[in-house]
Design a protein around this motif. Structure first.
Motif, PDB file in Angstrom:
ATOM      1  N   THR A 130       0.833  -1.206   0.000  1.00 11.57           N
ATOM      2  CA  THR A 130       0.000   0.000   0.000  1.00 11.57           C
ATOM      3  C   THR A 130       0.865   1.253   0.000  1.00 11.57           C
ATOM      4  OG1 THR A 130      -1.773  -1.167   1.157  1.00 11.57           O
ATOM      5  CG2 THR A 130      -1.796   1.238   1.269  1.00 11.57           C
ATOM      6  N   LEU A 131       1.932   1.249   0.805  1.00  9.27           N
ATOM      7  CA  LEU A 131       2.813   2.417   0.856  1.00  9.27           C
ATOM      8  C   LEU A 131       3.529   2.635  -0.474  1.00  9.27           C
ATOM      9  CD1 LEU A 131       4.233   2.023   4.469  1.00  9.27           C
ATOM     10  CD2 LEU A 131       2.504   3.643   3.652  1.00  9.27           C
ATOM     11  N   GLN A 138       0.989   4.114  -2.784  1.00  6.82           N
ATOM     12  CA  GLN A 138       0.734   5.500  -2.419  1.00  6.82           C
ATOM     13  C   GLN A 138       1.861   6.432  -2.870  1.00  6.82           C
ATOM     14  OE1 GLN A 138      -1.788   7.280  -1.171  1.00  6.82           O
ATOM     15  NE2 GLN A 138      -0.488   9.091  -1.278  1.00  6.82           N
ATOM     16  N   VAL A 139       3.087   6.037  -2.565  1.00  7.53           N
ATOM     17  CA  VAL A 139       4.225   6.924  -2.813  1.00  7.53           C
ATOM     18  C   VAL A 139       4.612   6.972  -4.296  1.00  7.53           C
ATOM     19  CG1 VAL A 139       6.691   7.263  -2.327  1.00  7.53           C
ATOM     20  CG2 VAL A 139       5.107   6.699  -0.467  1.00  7.53           C
ATOM     21  N   PRO A 155      -0.450   8.649  -5.800  1.00  4.20           N
ATOM     22  CA  PRO A 155      -0.454   9.468  -4.586  1.00  4.20           C
ATOM     23  C   PRO A 155      -1.789  10.178  -4.329  1.00  4.20           C
ATOM     24  CG  PRO A 155       1.027  10.401  -6.238  1.00  4.20           C
ATOM     25  CD  PRO A 155       0.558   9.083  -6.765  1.00  4.20           C
ATOM     26  N   TRP A 186      -4.913   8.740  -1.754  1.00 10.58           N
ATOM     27  CA  TRP A 186      -4.582   8.586  -0.343  1.00 10.58           C
ATOM     28  C   TRP A 186      -5.776   8.215   0.541  1.00 10.58           C
ATOM     29  CZ3 TRP A 186      -6.852  11.651   3.247  1.00 10.58           C
ATOM     30  CH2 TRP A 186      -7.386  12.857   2.809  1.00 10.58           C
ATOM     31  N   HIS A 242      -5.944   4.480   0.299  1.00  6.55           N
ATOM     32  CA  HIS A 242      -4.731   3.901   0.878  1.00  6.55           C
ATOM     33  C   HIS A 242      -4.693   4.071   2.398  1.00  6.55           C
ATOM     34  CE1 HIS A 242      -2.958   4.710  -3.346  1.00  6.55           C
ATOM     35  NE2 HIS A 242      -3.674   3.593  -3.310  1.00  6.55           N
ATOM     36  N   LEU A 243      -5.279   5.159   2.885  1.00  5.31           N
ATOM     37  CA  LEU A 243      -5.354   5.365   4.327  1.00  5.31           C
ATOM     38  C   LEU A 243      -6.243   4.292   4.965  1.00  5.31           C
ATOM     39  CD1 LEU A 243      -4.614   7.118   6.771  1.00  5.31           C
ATOM     40  CD2 LEU A 243      -6.621   8.524   6.246  1.00  5.31           C
ATOM     41  N   SER A 270      -4.347   1.033   4.903  1.00  8.74           N
ATOM     42  CA  SER A 270      -3.275   1.097   5.900  1.00  8.74           C
ATOM     43  C   SER A 270      -3.828   0.928   7.309  1.00  8.74           C
ATOM     44  CB  SER A 270      -2.516   2.424   5.801  1.00  8.74           C
ATOM     45  OG  SER A 270      -1.863   2.520   4.559  1.00  8.74           O
TER      46      SER A 270
END
Length: 167
Positions: free
Chosen positions: A112-113, A116-117, A121, A124, A127-128, A131
């Motif tokens: 996931t990170l 996201q990165v 992006p 989010w 992805h939040l 996460s």
């Protein structure tokens, strides 16, 4: 029945429900829901990355996506495509079973990170949520409705029997 009596009865019923949900079974159901939710999202994504009818044969379109659209990922595209595909199969299976839940959750969190990165992006909020679910599973484990719990219970019983046998 007066409105006041009905309200009091409703409040008592709500307190019983809340107390049940605050216990091990309620937590177990919440963790099971988190495991299933994350597993479904990543399993479905994994299925889009393979050749139809195969389990783990990475498709040409997936290789193209990792070479072009996901080019920001700091790995060679073929390696990134293969790792993502395998991860999106293995990690959801572990989550569904509740086996090595913290390890599977850490893998999902890492994926996931990376997404996201390096890939999306602007996504989010999604992805939040992923996460948060992964962090919950990483910190709490799979819960009482998991193979992790069953194996832990068997191990504890075996240790107890060995302790009793030694005395």
């Amino acid at each position: 029945m007066s409105a006041r009596t009905a309200l009091a009865a409703g409040m008592r019923a709500w307190e019983r429900v809340r107390a049940a949900l605050a216990g091990p079974a309620g937590e177990g159901l919440g963790l099971l829901a988190a495991r299933i939710g994350l597993a479904v999202v990543f399993w479905r994504s994994g299925r889009t990355k393979v050749v139809e009818g195969s389990w783990l044969q990475v498709s040409d379109s997936t290789r193209f996506l990792f070479a072009e659209e996901y080019a920001g990922v700091p790995l060679p595209p073929d390696l990134a495509a293969t790792l993502a595909t395998w991860g999106e199969f293995a990690l959801p299976l572990l989550l569904l079973a509740g086996l090595a839940t913290p390890v599977a959750a850490a893998g999902i969190l890492a994926m996931t990170l990376v997404i996201q990165v390096f890939v999306y992006p602007a996504a989010w909020p999604t992805h939040l949520l992923w996460s948060a679910l992964a962090l919950l599973l990483l910190s709490r484990g799979g819960g009482m409705f998991s193979l992790d719990a069953m194996l832990r219970s068997l191990t504890d019983r075996q240790r107890t029997r060995q302790g009793i046998a030694r005395t």
